[in-house]
Structures are given as structure tokens and as C-alpha cells.
Design a protein around this motif. Structure first.
Motif, PDB file in Angstrom:
ATOM      1  N   PHE A 265       0.851  -1.187   0.000  1.00 45.57           N
ATOM      2  CA  PHE A 265       0.000   0.000   0.000  1.00 45.57           C
ATOM      3  C   PHE A 265       0.886   1.235   0.000  1.00 45.57           C
ATOM      4  CE2 PHE A 265       0.606  -0.613   4.528  1.00 45.57           C
ATOM      5  CZ  PHE A 265       0.593   0.660   5.077  1.00 45.57           C
ATOM      6  N   TYR A 266       0.260   2.393  -0.263  1.00 43.71           N
ATOM      7  CA  TYR A 266       1.031   3.579  -0.600  1.00 43.71           C
ATOM      8  C   TYR A 266       0.607   4.777   0.228  1.00 43.71           C
ATOM      9  CZ  TYR A 266       1.904   0.541  -4.508  1.00 43.71           C
ATOM     10  OH  TYR A 266       2.240  -0.545  -5.255  1.00 43.71           O
ATOM     11  N   LEU A 267       1.576   5.643   0.479  1.00 49.43           N
ATOM     12  CA  LEU A 267       1.337   6.928   1.113  1.00 49.43           C
ATOM     13  C   LEU A 267       1.782   7.999   0.125  1.00 49.43           C
ATOM     14  CD1 LEU A 267       2.881   6.102   4.620  1.00 49.43           C
ATOM     15  CD2 LEU A 267       0.468   5.934   3.961  1.00 49.43           C
ATOM     16  N   THR A 268       0.889   8.876  -0.254  1.00 49.91           N
ATOM     17  CA  THR A 268       1.221   9.907  -1.231  1.00 49.91           C
ATOM     18  C   THR A 268       0.722  11.260  -0.741  1.00 49.91           C
ATOM     19  OG1 THR A 268      -0.847   9.599  -2.478  1.00 49.91           O
ATOM     20  CG2 THR A 268       1.055   8.270  -3.143  1.00 49.91           C
ATOM     21  N   SER A 269       1.456  12.295  -1.118  1.00 56.31           N
ATOM     22  CA  SER A 269       1.063  13.658  -0.751  1.00 56.31           C
ATOM     23  C   SER A 269       1.758  14.657  -1.666  1.00 56.31           C
ATOM     24  CB  SER A 269       1.440  13.955   0.709  1.00 56.31           C
ATOM     25  OG  SER A 269       1.192  15.317   1.013  1.00 56.31           O
ATOM     26  N   GLU A 270       1.018  15.669  -2.071  1.00 54.55           N
ATOM     27  CA  GLU A 270       1.602  16.763  -2.851  1.00 54.55           C
ATOM     28  C   GLU A 270       2.183  17.839  -1.938  1.00 54.55           C
ATOM     29  OE1 GLU A 270       1.961  16.658  -6.126  1.00 54.55           O
ATOM     30  OE2 GLU A 270       1.044  14.668  -5.997  1.00 54.55           O
ATOM     31  N   THR A 271       1.844  17.793  -0.661  1.00 53.68           N
ATOM     32  CA  THR A 271       2.352  18.767   0.302  1.00 53.68           C
ATOM     33  C   THR A 271       3.721  18.341   0.824  1.00 53.68           C
ATOM     34  OG1 THR A 271       0.116  19.330   1.036  1.00 53.68           O
ATOM     35  CG2 THR A 271       1.935  19.907   2.515  1.00 53.68           C
ATOM     36  N   PRO A 272       4.754  19.177   0.678  1.00 49.99           N
ATOM     37  CA  PRO A 272       6.060  18.828   1.253  1.00 49.99           C
ATOM     38  C   PRO A 272       5.957  18.662   2.762  1.00 49.99           C
ATOM     39  CG  PRO A 272       6.283  20.618  -0.328  1.00 49.99           C
ATOM     40  CD  PRO A 272       4.808  20.433  -0.103  1.00 49.99           C
ATOM     41  N   LEU A 273       6.605  17.652   3.282  1.00 56.46           N
ATOM     42  CA  LEU A 273       6.538  17.356   4.705  1.00 56.46           C
ATOM     43  C   LEU A 273       7.643  18.076   5.473  1.00 56.46           C
ATOM     44  CD1 LEU A 273       5.935  13.496   4.556  1.00 56.46           C
ATOM     45  CD2 LEU A 273       4.234  15.267   4.987  1.00 56.46           C
ATOM     46  N   ASP A 274       7.330  18.440   6.708  1.00 56.16           N
ATOM     47  CA  ASP A 274       8.366  18.979   7.589  1.00 56.16           C
ATOM     48  C   ASP A 274       9.404  17.886   7.860  1.00 56.16           C
ATOM     49  OD1 ASP A 274       7.016  21.352   7.786  1.00 56.16           O
ATOM     50  OD2 ASP A 274       6.000  20.816   9.657  1.00 56.16           O
ATOM     51  N   PRO A 275      10.686  18.245   7.950  1.00 57.96           N
ATOM     52  CA  PRO A 275      11.703  17.237   8.256  1.00 57.96           C
ATOM     53  C   PRO A 275      11.422  16.466   9.537  1.00 57.96           C
ATOM     54  CG  PRO A 275      12.750  19.225   7.441  1.00 57.96           C
ATOM     55  CD  PRO A 275      11.287  19.552   7.631  1.00 57.96           C
ATOM     56  N   ASP A 276      10.903  17.151  10.576  1.00 58.25           N
ATOM     57  CA  ASP A 276      10.618  16.434  11.811  1.00 58.25           C
ATOM     58  C   ASP A 276       9.425  15.500  11.653  1.00 58.25           C
ATOM     59  OD1 ASP A 276       8.859  18.539  11.532  1.00 58.25           O
ATOM     60  OD2 ASP A 276       8.704  18.945  13.680  1.00 58.25           O
TER      61      ASP A 276
ATOM     62  N   PHE B 203      -0.011   9.369   8.860  1.00 59.14           N
ATOM     63  CA  PHE B 203       0.508  10.109   7.710  1.00 59.14           C
ATOM     64  C   PHE B 203      -0.371  11.328   7.406  1.00 59.14           C
ATOM     65  CE2 PHE B 203       0.922  10.735   3.045  1.00 59.14           C
ATOM     66  CZ  PHE B 203       2.281  11.029   3.004  1.00 59.14           C
ATOM     67  N   ALA B 204      -1.692  11.149   7.442  1.00 54.21           N
ATOM     68  CA  ALA B 204      -2.607  12.264   7.191  1.00 54.21           C
ATOM     69  C   ALA B 204      -2.422  13.371   8.229  1.00 54.21           C
ATOM     70  CB  ALA B 204      -4.052  11.761   7.197  1.00 54.21           C
ATOM     71  N   ALA B 205      -2.219  12.975   9.483  1.00 48.85           N
ATOM     72  CA  ALA B 205      -2.010  13.971  10.533  1.00 48.85           C
ATOM     73  C   ALA B 205      -0.712  14.740  10.317  1.00 48.85           C
ATOM     74  CB  ALA B 205      -2.014  13.288  11.899  1.00 48.85           C
ATOM     75  N   LEU B 206       0.338  14.049   9.884  1.00 54.09           N
ATOM     76  CA  LEU B 206       1.626  14.708   9.649  1.00 54.09           C
ATOM     77  C   LEU B 206       1.571  15.620   8.429  1.00 54.09           C
ATOM     78  CD1 LEU B 206       4.006  11.713  10.416  1.00 54.09           C
ATOM     79  CD2 LEU B 206       3.574  13.731  11.839  1.00 54.09           C
ATOM     80  N   VAL B 207       0.800  15.226   7.424  1.00 54.75           N
ATOM     81  CA  VAL B 207       0.605  16.101   6.262  1.00 54.75           C
ATOM     82  C   VAL B 207      -0.155  17.363   6.675  1.00 54.75           C
ATOM     83  CG1 VAL B 207      -0.565  16.330   4.039  1.00 54.75           C
ATOM     84  CG2 VAL B 207       0.720  14.248   4.555  1.00 54.75           C
ATOM     85  N   ALA B 208      -1.204  17.194   7.473  1.00 51.85           N
ATOM     86  CA  ALA B 208      -1.974  18.346   7.943  1.00 51.85           C
ATOM     87  C   ALA B 208      -1.104  19.271   8.784  1.00 51.85           C
ATOM     88  CB  ALA B 208      -3.186  17.865   8.751  1.00 51.85           C
ATOM     89  N   ARG B 209      -0.261  18.681   9.611  1.00 55.54           N
ATOM     90  CA  ARG B 209       0.660  19.475  10.425  1.00 55.54           C
ATOM     91  C   ARG B 209       1.632  20.254   9.548  1.00 55.54           C
ATOM     92  NH1 ARG B 209       4.810  16.748  14.821  1.00 55.54           N
ATOM     93  NH2 ARG B 209       6.599  18.103  14.401  1.00 55.54           N
ATOM     94  N   SER B 210       2.106  19.631   8.488  1.00 50.77           N
ATOM     95  CA  SER B 210       3.039  20.301   7.581  1.00 50.77           C
ATOM     96  C   SER B 210       2.349  21.435   6.830  1.00 50.77           C
ATOM     97  CB  SER B 210       3.618  19.290   6.590  1.00 50.77           C
ATOM     98  OG  SER B 210       4.371  18.292   7.263  1.00 50.77           O
ATOM     99  N   LYS B 211       1.087  21.225   6.422  1.00 51.93           N
ATOM    100  CA  LYS B 211       0.322  22.291   5.765  1.00 51.93           C
ATOM    101  C   LYS B 211       0.156  23.492   6.691  1.00 51.93           C
ATOM    102  CE  LYS B 211      -2.484  19.530   2.582  1.00 51.93           C
ATOM    103  NZ  LYS B 211      -3.869  19.069   2.258  1.00 51.93           N
ATOM    104  N   LYS B 212      -0.181  23.208   7.943  1.00 52.07           N
ATOM    105  CA  LYS B 212      -0.373  24.291   8.921  1.00 52.07           C
ATOM    106  C   LYS B 212       0.914  25.042   9.142  1.00 52.07           C
ATOM    107  CE  LYS B 212      -2.124  25.034  13.604  1.00 52.07           C
ATOM    108  NZ  LYS B 212      -2.685  24.388  14.828  1.00 52.07           N
TER     109      LYS B 212
END
Length: 356
Positions: free
Chosen positions: A253-264, A341-350
């Protein structure tokens, strides 16, 4: 105007998940002696990543196939080779004297070999006759992970078969393996005819392992002829097999996102994915877009719970951007991993909005 060429030698590069096949492909295609080499990569699952991890350059022919190789090997391999033949006949690409096929780490070599050797899988279309005339199987090279290989052999019949069919076995990760063993002696029982090579030994030369004479099963274990015969008798009808599954247990299975993630954020994610709690993880690989420099993706690799050092590429290898991570394993907690993963993407967007 169509041109005509001598038959091209086909080398099959196989080996279990995470055993180092892509690293060897990169080494092979960067060698000037291999300038007339085409590359075909088969990946397990429905999303291709390995093609972006192989640095072939724009001048080299490369094709990626995805899905269930165990069920579609004959059609996929023959179709890929026929497309290559047509391209070189029409002059769309330059001369090709060798083809390297990298299989997914879960592949059973028997159906692939049967599709390329005389007397193997029967021809079902004119395409198959053309492939038989213009390509021949020269050899099988198998990578063997000296850290995780023993557990692979204990758990997966595919690992046994990959070794049994090999002309040459390349021992990988010997530079970091804590336990030193005489692998050639131990593995000879599976394949008495194989030649064993240490990937990290002085003077190791991958190109020298590629010959010109047709592949032969002589002197290999008796099981090899039996597996080929059984494969010829087995029927592989077209079906709606899930391309992200291998048997009843292994799934991708896959994790994908167009939003760059924070390094942390990616640090948190990787820590969870390779933790002992995810006991079913077999392989992880991917490209990650990071917010500190979105134009320089991070390459990530892990085998079971061992994480390789991450690497930042100077640029994206293709026009496709965004994070793509593939996870292959058994009974992985997909829902929890996707939620994290969704939570970390949302955190990176914020975080991006705050700094904008």
C-alpha cells in the motif's frame, strides 16, 4: 526505414525484496561498456517508484511494468521485449545488444524463464514468435542479502527459487553484516552450479558476470527442472487479481502527498514504520518531498526494521513530484499508518501557512 539486428542477450536480475537489485542496476547502466543496454523493471504493486531510483539517463531505453508478475510474467515480459524490438526496428531508439530485466523481489523466476527459453511457455501470438527470434535468455543473476537472507529462506519459497535458478549469486551487505559466514558453502546445497561473488570484495566487476551463451539449467539442483515443468503445465488465465497483493498474505500500500513534509514529521513517520511494533514490514521505499527544500527529494529505504541512511537527490528524477512511499508487508496496521501520515501532512500544511 526498418533496420535489422542480431538477437539481443537477456539477463535476468532477481533477488528478494531489499537485497540490493536497484543499486546494482545503477552500477550496471552507468558503466560505459553497457551503453547498448535496455532496462525493464517489474515492480510489485500498482504504483511505480523504482524507475525514478534508476539513473538511466534520457538516452537509455527503460520500461516499467507493475502488478502481479507471478500471474502475468509471460505476457508482460514478452510484451515489453516486443515493444523494445519494434522501437529499435523503427529506429526510434539506438542499437540494443543486451536487455537487463529486474524482477520484483517477490517474483518466482520459473514463469519468466519459461517465457524466454526454447521449449518453455508456448507462443500464443505472433509477438511471441518475434521475441523468440530476436531475444534469448543469457543468464540469471540473483542478489542475496547476507543480513536478512537466512530469514527470507525460512519464510519465502520465492527466495529459494531465486537462488536455485541463478548462474551467479551476488552476496550483498557484506560490508555491514556483523556475522561473517561462508555463504558459498551454505548456499551451494540450493544451487551447486552457481558462482558466488562478494559485492564489496576488491575488484568486483558486475559487467564481467554477463556472458553471451544461452542460459542452461545443467548442473543446477534437480528441483529447477521440476519447477519449470510444473510451470509449463500450470494455467495462468487472465483474471482480476489485485496488483497490490501477492498470495493471501503479502500486500503493498502507498502513502502519497503533494504537500512537502516537515523534516521532523518525516522523522516521526519513519520511526513508527520501522519500529518493532510493525512486525510485518518486509520492505519500504520511496521519494519524499521536504519543506526545507522541495526541489531536492529524499530517498528512503528500509528492509524489515533496518533503515538505510537517507539520501537527498539534487533534483526530482522525473516530472512527477510529491511524496510517494510504498510499504510491502504482512498484516500491517494500514488504518493507523494512514491516519498518522494524514495527521503529519496536515501538520506540515499548517506549518507552511504560518511561515507564508
Amino acid at each position: 526505414m526498418k533496420q535489422f539486428y542480431d538477437p539481443a542477450a537477456v539477463t535476468l536480475l532477481t533477488g528478494f525484496l531489499g537485497s540490493g537489485k536497484t543499486t546494482l542496476i545503477n552500477e550496471l547502466v552507468s558503466d560505459p561498456r553497457m551503453h547498448e543496454t535496455a532496462v525493464i523493471i517489474n515492480e510489485f504493486g500498482s504504483i511505480a517508484i523504482d524507475h525514478d531510483l534508476v539513473r538511466t539517463g534520457s538516452e537509455r531505453y527503460m520500461r516499467t511494468t507493475t502488478g502481479c508478475l507471478c500471474c502475468s510474467a509471460t505476457s508482460d515480459i514478452r510484451t515489453s521485449l516486443h515493444e523494445l524490438h519494434e522501437a529499435r526496428m523503427e529506429g526510434a531508439i539506438g542499437p540494443i545488444s543486451r536487455v537487463v530485466i529486474e524482477t520484483t523481489g517477490l517474483a518466482d523466476p520459473a514463469p519468466i524463464i519459461n517465457s524466454l527459453i526454447p521449449g518453455g511457455a508456448p507462443a500464443t501470438a505472433l509477438r511471441d514468435h518475434a521475441v523468440a527470434r530476436h531475444f534469448y535468455l543469457q543468464g540469471v543473476i540473483t542478489t542475496f542479502d547476507t543480513i536478512d537472507g537466512r530469514s527470507t529462506l525460512a519464510s519465502f519459497i520465492e527466495g529459494w527459487k531465486q537462488l536455485a535458478f541463478a548462474d551467479a549469486v551476488i552476496l550483498t551487505k557484506t560490508d555491514i553484516a556483523e556475522e561473517k559466514r561462508n555463504w558459498a558453502l551454505e548456499l551451494a546445497v540450493l544451487n551447486p552450479a552457481a558462482r558466488f561473488h562478494d559485492r564489496h570484495a576488491p575488484g568486483f566487476d558486475l559487467v564481467s558476470l554477463l556472458g553471451e551463451t544461452p542460459y542452461s539449467v545443467s548442473r543446477k539442483a534437480e528441483d529447477v527442472n521440476g519447477w519449470l515443468a510444473m510451470e509449463r503445465l500450470a494455467a495462468h488465465p487472465e483474471h482480476d487479481h489485485d496488483p497490490n497483493r501477492h498470495g493471501d498474505e503479502i500486500e503493498a500500500f502507498y502513502l502519497t502527498s503533494e504537500t512537502p513534509l516537515d523534516p521532523d514529521a518525516i522523522g516521526i513517520l519513519l520511526g513508527v514504520l520501522v519500529s518493532p511494533q510493525n512486525r510485518g514490514l518486509i520492505r519500504m521505499k520511496g521519494l519524499v518531498a521536504l519543506s526545507d527544500d522541495p526541489e531536492r527529494p529524499m530517498v528512503i529505504h528500509a528492509v524489515q526494521h533496518r533503515m538505510d541512511p537517507t539520501v537527498r537527490l539534487p533534483r526530482w528524477p522525473s516530472e512527477e513530484r510529491g511524496t510517494r512511499i510504498v510499504l510491502i508487508g504482512m498484516d500491517l496496521p494500514q488504518r493507523q499508518i494512514r491516519a498518522l501520515f494524514a495527521a503529519l501532512v496536515a501538520r506540515s500544511k499548517k506549518s507552511r501557512r504560518k511561515t507564508a
